[in-house]
Design an enzyme around this catalytic site. Structure first.
Site, short mmCIF file in Angstrom:
data_model
loop_
_atom_site.label_atom_id
_atom_site.label_comp_id
_atom_site.label_asym_id
_atom_site.label_seq_id
_atom_site.Cartn_x
_atom_site.Cartn_y
_atom_site.Cartn_z
N VAL A 181 0.82 -1.23 0.00
CA VAL A 181 0.00 0.00 0.00
C VAL A 181 0.84 1.27 0.00
CG1 VAL A 181 -2.00 -1.09 1.13
CG2 VAL A 181 -0.31 0.10 2.54
N ASN A 235 -7.19 -2.14 5.09
CA ASN A 235 -6.93 -2.75 6.40
C ASN A 235 -5.44 -2.87 6.73
OD1 ASN A 235 -7.55 -4.94 8.63
ND2 ASN A 235 -6.19 -5.96 7.17
N TYR A 238 0.79 6.53 15.07
CA TYR A 238 -0.34 5.61 14.82
C TYR A 238 -1.67 6.33 15.06
CZ TYR A 238 -3.15 1.29 15.18
OH TYR A 238 -4.11 0.32 15.00
N ALA A 287 -2.28 9.51 15.07
CA ALA A 287 -2.47 10.58 14.08
C ALA A 287 -2.91 9.99 12.73
CB ALA A 287 -1.18 11.38 13.91
N LYS A 321 -4.53 7.17 12.21
CA LYS A 321 -5.91 6.66 12.28
C LYS A 321 -6.92 7.82 12.34
CE LYS A 321 -5.21 2.16 12.24
NZ LYS A 321 -5.46 1.38 11.01
P1 NDP Z 1 -1.68 -7.90 11.46
O1 NDP Z 1 -0.28 -7.45 11.69
O2 NDP Z 1 -2.10 -9.23 12.01
O3 NDP Z 1 -2.00 -7.86 9.90
C1 NDP Z 1 -1.67 -6.73 9.14
C2 NDP Z 1 -1.32 -7.18 7.76
O4 NDP Z 1 -1.02 -6.00 6.98
C3 NDP Z 1 -0.05 -8.06 7.74
O5 NDP Z 1 -0.24 -9.19 6.92
C4 NDP Z 1 0.98 -7.11 7.14
O6 NDP Z 1 2.02 -7.75 6.43
C5 NDP Z 1 0.12 -6.28 6.20
N1 NDP Z 1 0.82 -5.07 5.78
C6 NDP Z 1 1.64 -4.27 6.50
N2 NDP Z 1 2.12 -3.28 5.73
C7 NDP Z 1 1.59 -3.45 4.49
C8 NDP Z 1 1.74 -2.79 3.27
N3 NDP Z 1 2.57 -1.73 3.14
N4 NDP Z 1 1.04 -3.21 2.19
C9 NDP Z 1 0.23 -4.31 2.29
N5 NDP Z 1 0.10 -5.02 3.42
C10 NDP Z 1 0.77 -4.60 4.51
O7 NDP Z 1 -2.64 -6.73 12.03
P2 NDP Z 1 -4.17 -6.72 12.49
O8 NDP Z 1 -4.94 -7.73 11.74
O9 NDP Z 1 -4.17 -6.71 13.97
O10 NDP Z 1 -4.57 -5.25 12.03
C11 NDP Z 1 -5.30 -4.98 10.84
C12 NDP Z 1 -5.74 -3.53 10.89
O11 NDP Z 1 -6.54 -3.34 12.05
C13 NDP Z 1 -4.60 -2.53 10.98
O12 NDP Z 1 -4.90 -1.41 10.19
C14 NDP Z 1 -4.58 -2.15 12.45
O13 NDP Z 1 -4.05 -0.86 12.67
C15 NDP Z 1 -6.06 -2.21 12.77
N6 NDP Z 1 -6.35 -2.39 14.17
C16 NDP Z 1 -5.93 -3.51 14.84
C17 NDP Z 1 -6.21 -3.64 16.19
C18 NDP Z 1 -5.81 -4.83 16.97
O14 NDP Z 1 -5.98 -4.80 18.22
N7 NDP Z 1 -5.30 -5.90 16.37
C19 NDP Z 1 -6.94 -2.60 16.92
C20 NDP Z 1 -7.34 -1.48 16.12
C21 NDP Z 1 -7.05 -1.39 14.79
P3 NDP Z 1 3.47 -7.91 7.18
O15 NDP Z 1 3.24 -8.75 8.37
O16 NDP Z 1 4.33 -8.50 6.14
O17 NDP Z 1 3.89 -6.52 7.59
#
Ligand code: NDP
Length: 263
Positions: free
Chosen positions: A63, A89, A154, A156, A158
């Protein structure tokens, strides 16, 4: 190409919340593109889906890269002729005192969460426009409305994502695209497990501050995303739904015994 085929693209779909959401959409008959920086992980997740595999597609997408986003979204859009749902996401975290945060670390956070959603939404726009029940769902966090020490970038990013959600909702309503956000609280994924393992946060302490007294599960967020993409929310746009077990509405967390009763 089949106009009736419903197609969803989920960035960061290789694991965690994105993967759980994808499974929810597949069970409802969608073709889901698990678009992740880590293609191998997305591929392994798709392979693990066994009987659902025919509707699950791994996709390499970063992304933070204009070229990668354009190329990946184009592959999906041209194959199906349309995209019904885009879920922004993909996410990362870092914990750093603000005075020690470099501008490049700051920019990486903004680029992933905020600019990434802008990039993907812009690239998907021509394929969303005119698609049935077109919808964008941005994944914010309760950190978009609340503060946290050592996570200024983070929070900021969000907060910005919630602003983008409202603006795109107003601008693209005429194109038949609804734009909403889901803002999870603490959800047990690898992202949070890392913090639990390092002792940065404690599950017991966090749970004690949550009205429902537990962390969330990825599929509980996926369910709300599905609602936001479905006809059940057809009159909603520009909204941020907080899915946090009551974390953000309790002014006196953990003090339920202090409630006065008449007995
Ligand atoms: P995870 O780390 O489990 O999953 C995130 C995924 O995003 C990973 O597979 C990661 O790949 C991928 N990713 C990271 N950078 C990029 C990029 N530049 N392009 C494409 N893919 C990318 O996180 P969660 O499932 O916990 O989180 C998902 C979303 O939910 C996020 O936006 C997070 O901020 C939000 N969120 C999560 C919370 C939580 O408690 N878990 C709470 C509130 C919000 P890789 O591992 O290779 O980096």
């Amino acid at each position: 190409m089949d106009d009736k085929e419903r197609v969803a693209v989920i960035t960061g779909g290789g694991r965690g919340i994105g993967a759980a959401a994808g499974l929810r959409f597949i069970k409802a008959g969608f073709h889901v593109y698990f678009a992740d920086l880590n293609f191998i992980r997305a591929q392994q997740f798709v392979e693990s889906l066994k009987s659902f595999q025919s509707h699950a597609h791994p996709l390499s997408l970063d992304v933070t890269s204009d070229d990668s986003v354009m190329e990946a979204i184009d592959i999906v859009g041209k194959k199906h002729g349309h995209i019904n749902v885009l879920i922004n996401n993909a996410g990362i975290t870092n914990q750093q005192p603000t005075v020690e945060t470099s501008v490049s670390d700051w920019q990486m956070m903004i680029d992933t969460h905020l600019t990434g959603a802008f990039r993907c939404s812009k690239a998907a726009f021509p394929f969303l426009k005119g698609a049935t029940d077109a919808s964008i769902i941005n994944v914010s966090s309760i950190a978009g409305a609340m503060g946290m020490p050592i996570r200024a970038s983070y929070c900021a990013a969000k907060a910005g994502l919630e602003g983008l959600t409202r603006s795109l909702a107003t601008e693209w309503s005429k194109d038949g695209i609804r734009v909403n956000a889901v803002a999870p609280g603490w959800v047990l994924t690898d992202l949070i497990q890392k913090d639990l393992d390092s002792g940065l946060v404690s599950e017991e302490l966090l749970s004690s501050r949550i009205s429902l007294k537990r962390l969330g599960k990825p599929d509980e967020i996926g369910e709300v995303m599905f609602f936001l993409a479905s006809n059940a929310s057809s009159y909603m746009t520009g909204q941020v739904l907080r899915v946090d077990g009551g974390l953000s509405i309790d002014l006196n967390p953990g003090n339920v015994n202090a409630v006065r009763t008449n007995s």
